[in-house]
Design a protein around this motif. Structure first.
Motif, PDB file in Angstrom:
ATOM      1  N   LEU A   1       4.782  -2.143   1.823  1.00  0.00           N
ATOM      2  CA  LEU A   1       5.528  -2.858   0.806  1.00  0.00           C
ATOM      3  C   LEU A   1       4.636  -3.009  -0.416  1.00  0.00           C
ATOM      4  CD1 LEU A   1       7.964  -4.600  -0.129  1.00  0.00           C
ATOM      5  CD2 LEU A   1       6.870  -6.496   1.020  1.00  0.00           C
ATOM      6  N   ALA A   2       5.166  -2.728  -1.580  1.00  0.00           N
ATOM      7  CA  ALA A   2       4.434  -2.878  -2.835  1.00  0.00           C
ATOM      8  C   ALA A   2       5.110  -3.926  -3.700  1.00  0.00           C
ATOM      9  CB  ALA A   2       4.378  -1.542  -3.577  1.00  0.00           C
ATOM     10  N   LEU A   3       4.310  -4.835  -4.237  1.00  0.00           N
ATOM     11  CA  LEU A   3       4.788  -5.862  -5.154  1.00  0.00           C
ATOM     12  C   LEU A   3       4.197  -5.558  -6.519  1.00  0.00           C
ATOM     13  CD1 LEU A   3       4.144  -9.000  -2.915  1.00  0.00           C
ATOM     14  CD2 LEU A   3       6.203  -7.583  -3.036  1.00  0.00           C
ATOM     15  N   VAL A   4       5.056  -5.443  -7.517  1.00  0.00           N
ATOM     16  CA  VAL A   4       4.599  -5.096  -8.863  1.00  0.00           C
ATOM     17  C   VAL A   4       5.039  -6.191  -9.815  1.00  0.00           C
ATOM     18  CG1 VAL A   4       4.695  -3.367 -10.700  1.00  0.00           C
ATOM     19  CG2 VAL A   4       4.859  -2.635  -8.307  1.00  0.00           C
ATOM     20  N   GLY A   5       4.092  -6.704 -10.589  1.00  0.00           N
ATOM     21  CA  GLY A   5       4.413  -7.738 -11.560  1.00  0.00           C
ATOM     22  C   GLY A   5       3.194  -8.161 -12.336  1.00  0.00           C
ATOM     23  N   GLU A   6       3.427  -8.830 -13.435  1.00  0.00           N
ATOM     24  CA  GLU A   6       2.340  -9.312 -14.284  1.00  0.00           C
ATOM     25  C   GLU A   6       1.478 -10.323 -13.532  1.00  0.00           C
ATOM     26  OE1 GLU A   6       3.902 -10.985 -17.882  1.00  0.00           O
ATOM     27  OE2 GLU A   6       4.865  -9.108 -18.479  1.00  0.00           O
ATOM     28  N   SER A   7       0.293 -10.562 -14.060  1.00  0.00           N
ATOM     29  CA  SER A   7      -0.589 -11.587 -13.517  1.00  0.00           C
ATOM     30  C   SER A   7       0.137 -12.930 -13.564  1.00  0.00           C
ATOM     31  CB  SER A   7      -1.865 -11.645 -14.359  1.00  0.00           C
ATOM     32  OG  SER A   7      -2.721 -12.630 -13.862  1.00  0.00           O
ATOM     33  N   GLY A   8       0.088 -13.671 -12.475  1.00  0.00           N
ATOM     34  CA  GLY A   8       0.732 -14.973 -12.421  1.00  0.00           C
ATOM     35  C   GLY A   8       2.198 -14.955 -12.069  1.00  0.00           C
ATOM     36  N   ILE A 113       0.671  -5.234   2.696  1.00  0.00           N
ATOM     37  CA  ILE A 113       1.408  -5.484   1.461  1.00  0.00           C
ATOM     38  C   ILE A 113       0.410  -5.268   0.329  1.00  0.00           C
ATOM     39  CG2 ILE A 113       2.688  -7.158   0.081  1.00  0.00           C
ATOM     40  CD1 ILE A 113       3.432  -8.593   2.697  1.00  0.00           C
ATOM     41  N   VAL A 114       0.777  -4.459  -0.636  1.00  0.00           N
ATOM     42  CA  VAL A 114      -0.114  -4.190  -1.763  1.00  0.00           C
ATOM     43  C   VAL A 114       0.522  -4.713  -3.047  1.00  0.00           C
ATOM     44  CG1 VAL A 114      -1.032  -2.141  -0.606  1.00  0.00           C
ATOM     45  CG2 VAL A 114       0.812  -1.890  -2.275  1.00  0.00           C
ATOM     46  N   SER A 115      -0.323  -4.907  -4.046  1.00  0.00           N
ATOM     47  CA  SER A 115       0.225  -5.352  -5.328  1.00  0.00           C
ATOM     48  C   SER A 115      -0.532  -4.717  -6.485  1.00  0.00           C
ATOM     49  CB  SER A 115       0.174  -6.872  -5.447  1.00  0.00           C
ATOM     50  OG  SER A 115      -1.133  -7.302  -5.727  1.00  0.00           O
ATOM     51  N   SER A 116       0.152  -4.677  -7.604  1.00  0.00           N
ATOM     52  CA  SER A 116      -0.436  -4.168  -8.834  1.00  0.00           C
ATOM     53  C   SER A 116       0.263  -4.831 -10.020  1.00  0.00           C
ATOM     54  CB  SER A 116      -0.256  -2.648  -8.929  1.00  0.00           C
ATOM     55  OG  SER A 116      -0.756  -2.166 -10.158  1.00  0.00           O
ATOM     56  N   MET A 117      -0.478  -4.953 -11.097  1.00  0.00           N
ATOM     57  CA  MET A 117       0.115  -5.442 -12.338  1.00  0.00           C
ATOM     58  C   MET A 117       0.688  -4.280 -13.143  1.00  0.00           C
ATOM     59  SD  MET A 117      -2.537  -8.383 -13.654  1.00  0.00           S
ATOM     60  CE  MET A 117      -3.712  -7.176 -14.185  1.00  0.00           C
ATOM     61  N   HIS A 118       0.405  -3.056 -12.703  1.00  0.00           N
ATOM     62  CA  HIS A 118       0.767  -1.872 -13.475  1.00  0.00           C
ATOM     63  C   HIS A 118       1.802  -1.027 -12.756  1.00  0.00           C
ATOM     64  CE1 HIS A 118      -2.743  -2.907 -15.824  1.00  0.00           C
ATOM     65  NE2 HIS A 118      -3.445  -2.936 -14.712  1.00  0.00           N
ATOM     66  N   ASP A 119       2.604  -0.353 -13.522  1.00  0.00           N
ATOM     67  CA  ASP A 119       3.565   0.603 -12.989  1.00  0.00           C
ATOM     68  C   ASP A 119       2.811   1.898 -12.699  1.00  0.00           C
ATOM     69  OD1 ASP A 119       5.549   2.417 -12.426  1.00  0.00           O
ATOM     70  OD2 ASP A 119       6.657   2.115 -14.295  1.00  0.00           O
ATOM     71  N   LEU A 120       2.510   2.147 -11.436  1.00  0.00           N
ATOM     72  CA  LEU A 120       1.679   3.285 -11.044  1.00  0.00           C
ATOM     73  C   LEU A 120       2.416   4.614 -11.135  1.00  0.00           C
ATOM     74  CD1 LEU A 120      -0.159   1.619  -8.042  1.00  0.00           C
ATOM     75  CD2 LEU A 120      -0.924   1.843 -10.405  1.00  0.00           C
ATOM     76  N   THR A 121       3.699   4.588 -11.461  1.00  0.00           N
ATOM     77  CA  THR A 121       4.451   5.834 -11.644  1.00  0.00           C
ATOM     78  C   THR A 121       4.282   6.377 -13.066  1.00  0.00           C
ATOM     79  OG1 THR A 121       6.496   4.690 -12.294  1.00  0.00           O
ATOM     80  CG2 THR A 121       6.177   5.133  -9.936  1.00  0.00           C
ATOM     81  N   GLN A 143       9.887  -5.361  -7.681  1.00  0.00           N
ATOM     82  CA  GLN A 143       9.438  -5.654  -9.041  1.00  0.00           C
ATOM     83  C   GLN A 143       9.652  -7.148  -9.271  1.00  0.00           C
ATOM     84  OE1 GLN A 143       8.249  -3.261 -11.291  1.00  0.00           O
ATOM     85  NE2 GLN A 143       7.765  -4.906 -12.698  1.00  0.00           N
ATOM     86  N   ILE A 144       8.587  -7.873  -9.552  1.00  0.00           N
ATOM     87  CA  ILE A 144       8.680  -9.316  -9.776  1.00  0.00           C
ATOM     88  C   ILE A 144       8.692  -9.574 -11.280  1.00  0.00           C
ATOM     89  CG2 ILE A 144       7.625 -11.558  -9.351  1.00  0.00           C
ATOM     90  CD1 ILE A 144       6.263 -10.287  -6.901  1.00  0.00           C
ATOM     91  N   PRO A 145       9.801 -10.091 -11.793  1.00  0.00           N
ATOM     92  CA  PRO A 145       9.864 -10.327 -13.247  1.00  0.00           C
ATOM     93  C   PRO A 145       8.956 -11.487 -13.649  1.00  0.00           C
ATOM     94  CG  PRO A 145      11.859 -11.121 -12.182  1.00  0.00           C
ATOM     95  CD  PRO A 145      11.030 -10.460 -11.119  1.00  0.00           C
ATOM     96  N   PRO A 146       8.461 -11.459 -14.878  1.00  0.00           N
ATOM     97  CA  PRO A 146       7.624 -12.564 -15.348  1.00  0.00           C
ATOM     98  C   PRO A 146       8.458 -13.838 -15.515  1.00  0.00           C
ATOM     99  CG  PRO A 146       8.089 -11.043 -17.132  1.00  0.00           C
ATOM    100  CD  PRO A 146       8.648 -10.430 -15.891  1.00  0.00           C
TER     101      PRO A 146
END
Length: 191
Positions: A1-8, A113-121, A143-146
């Motif tokens: 599972l990947a979680l993508v969103g801005e810091s915070g 579960i991994v996460s990133s602040m960046h769109d790795l695509t 994708q976690i919205p700010p």
């Protein structure tokens, strides 16, 4: 599972909630900050270290073993080197890994579960991030919205954090004024 969103945006909090609501909730929840270690030492830290032939390095378990039967939350996955990404893909795909300086295959029963602040695509990650690993991660991604895009959550989050802090300090707190909620909801929350 990947979680993508801005810091915070709550990536770790969501990962903890997934762990707590799962059959693995009694197992460990291990957090790994991929960008907090020297990239040359990360493999041994994450996968473990086998005793090397010279005896200069002792055998030690890695975080994968510590997270066995639980959840491993790998924050800032984009900081991993390509060789570590290839080894992570094997862990995700087959539940297999090996310690640094070893060829002995080990098994792990761990949710990752991994996460990133960046769109790795995005094209700028094409040479820095394994396409095979990206495929495995993006099958299940959130994708976690700010917060600025979900102001309706502010009263709920404020209440949650107020109760958490009240419990931590051992005091009873009754709530927030509408004026404060309006002030928090009206803030722009810049990135």
């Amino acid at each position: 599972l990947a979680l993508v969103g801005e810091s915070g945006s709550g990536k770790e909090m969501l990962a903890r909630a997934i762990h707590a609501a799962s059959p693995r909730h009694d197992g460990p929840f291990v957090v790994v900050e991929a960008d907090s270690r020297d990239p040359d030492e990360f493999s041994a830290f994450f996968f473990g270290q086998a005793r090397d032939w010279s005896g200069a390095r002792e055998e030690s378990p890695g975080l994968v073993e510590r997270a066995n039967d639980g959840t491993l939350f790998l924050n800032h996955i984009d900081a991993l080197t390509l060789p570590v990404q290839v080894r992570l893909k094997r862990l995700l795909q087959n539940g297999e890994y090996y310690r640094e300086s070893s060829t002995v295959i080990r098994k792990a029963n761990v949710r990752t579960i991994v996460s990133s602040m960046h769109d790795l695509t995005r094209p700028e990650y094409a040479d820095r991030f394994s396409r095979d690993l990206l495929y495995h991660l993006m099958i299940n991604s959130i994708q976690i919205p700010p917060l600025r895009d979900r102001v309706e959550d502010i009263p709920i989050l404020a209440e949650y954090f107020m109760k958490e802090e009240a419990q931590r300090i051992g005091r009873n707190v009754s709530g927030f004024s509408q004026e404060l909620i309006d002030l928090l909801s009206g803030y722009s929350y810049p990135d």
